[in-house]
Design an enzyme around this catalytic site. Sequence first.
Site, PDB file in Angstrom:
ATOM      1  N   LYS A  85     -27.106  -3.345 -26.811  1.00 28.51           N
ATOM      2  CA  LYS A  85     -26.800  -4.030 -28.058  1.00 28.51           C
ATOM      3  C   LYS A  85     -26.259  -5.430 -27.764  1.00 28.51           C
ATOM      4  O   LYS A  85     -25.383  -5.611 -26.910  1.00 28.51           O
ATOM      5  CB  LYS A  85     -25.771  -3.235 -28.861  1.00 28.51           C
ATOM      6  CG  LYS A  85     -26.286  -1.894 -29.377  1.00 28.51           C
ATOM      7  CD  LYS A  85     -27.325  -2.058 -30.466  1.00 28.51           C
ATOM      8  CE  LYS A  85     -27.658  -0.733 -31.118  1.00 28.51           C
ATOM      9  NZ  LYS A  85     -28.618  -0.878 -32.236  1.00 28.51           N
ATOM     10  N   LYS A 119     -37.656   4.373 -38.527  1.00 33.80           N
ATOM     11  CA  LYS A 119     -36.550   5.317 -38.651  1.00 33.80           C
ATOM     12  C   LYS A 119     -36.789   6.149 -39.902  1.00 33.80           C
ATOM     13  O   LYS A 119     -36.989   5.589 -40.994  1.00 33.80           O
ATOM     14  CB  LYS A 119     -35.212   4.577 -38.745  1.00 33.80           C
ATOM     15  CG  LYS A 119     -34.801   3.900 -37.444  1.00 33.80           C
ATOM     16  CD  LYS A 119     -33.477   3.177 -37.571  1.00 33.80           C
ATOM     17  CE  LYS A 119     -33.088   2.527 -36.235  1.00 33.80           C
ATOM     18  NZ  LYS A 119     -31.877   1.685 -36.372  1.00 33.80           N
TER      19      LYS A 119
END
Length: 345
Positions: A163, A267
Amino acid sequence: MKTAVANLFFSISTSAYRVPFHITNSVRSSSSMIDVRLELENGVVGLGQASPSFRVNGEQIRALMGYREDILDAIRGMDVLAYRRLFDVLDGYSRSAPSLKAAVQYAVLDAMSQHLGVPVSTLLGGKKEYVETDLTIGIDTLENTVSRSREAFEAGFDVLKLKVGEDLASDIQRVLAVYEAVPQARFIVDANLGFTPKQAIAFGQEMARNNVPIAVFEQPVGVEDVEGIRLVRRNCVYPVGADEMVKTRFDALRLIRRDAVDFINIKLMKAGISDALAIVEMARSAHVSLMIGCMSETGMGIAQGVHFASGTGAFAYHDLDTIFLAKEYTPLRFRVEKNRLYPTM
């Protein structure tokens, strides 16, 4: 009708993380989910799980709990064997309650699976026996990032998701340090909307100068910045992917038409089963690669992604790792062998 929907129940569960999970402009120590139980007239039960996200979907869990009666009224008496009819009804919740749409659609498939005695992955095509997940390393100090990356790689995770997106200089330092520590690993780098196009291009150039093996540079710019992500793609040696930009099939179509991305991260919590299936076929036709991700699902929620990914076999990368970030979880409808996730009944 034996396989008709008879009842629907929602309950809230909470999962605590082993360490606080830090992404761009967000730090959480736990997440709450809605567990879905769909009962058929013959007593068969289908399960699903919603992982609501205010940041991505604008959802609030308490508000979603109030949808139960409305959804049940809409699908009661419908036959799960004719699941597309139920999916069409549930598509009405694509914008207002996408994670609930996903959970109830999956519960429909799960009920059909239990009735027929075959896994959902088989119903969806049975393409793969298992999938291999990456492991996500959140934003942290350089020392912690390197330590956790090394631990993950030694545990068998050869794809690490790093990240970035809050501070360009420290992001560059952390990723280069991880690469130096585990040079055999491959990386997915996810900025979660955090960079401007100029920053994203600079980040990509620095990574390329140091030969960092980045498989996907995910969602480098803002959610509405289609021109920005196109610019990054044209000035970056790495494949550029969209995540938050793509919720429905229509979002995917917009990016494909603009030739804006190399990857789309599906997703289920954004798209539901119906739109996810549509995006798979759309991307296949357009030669756009796919990865599958998750929000904060655990247990049954991860099973949904495992069965979808194994069944369709559509994904180059699998980011179904939140069970490994949680303090504890119960594998339901799947089993785990290191980084491999196997669909089960």
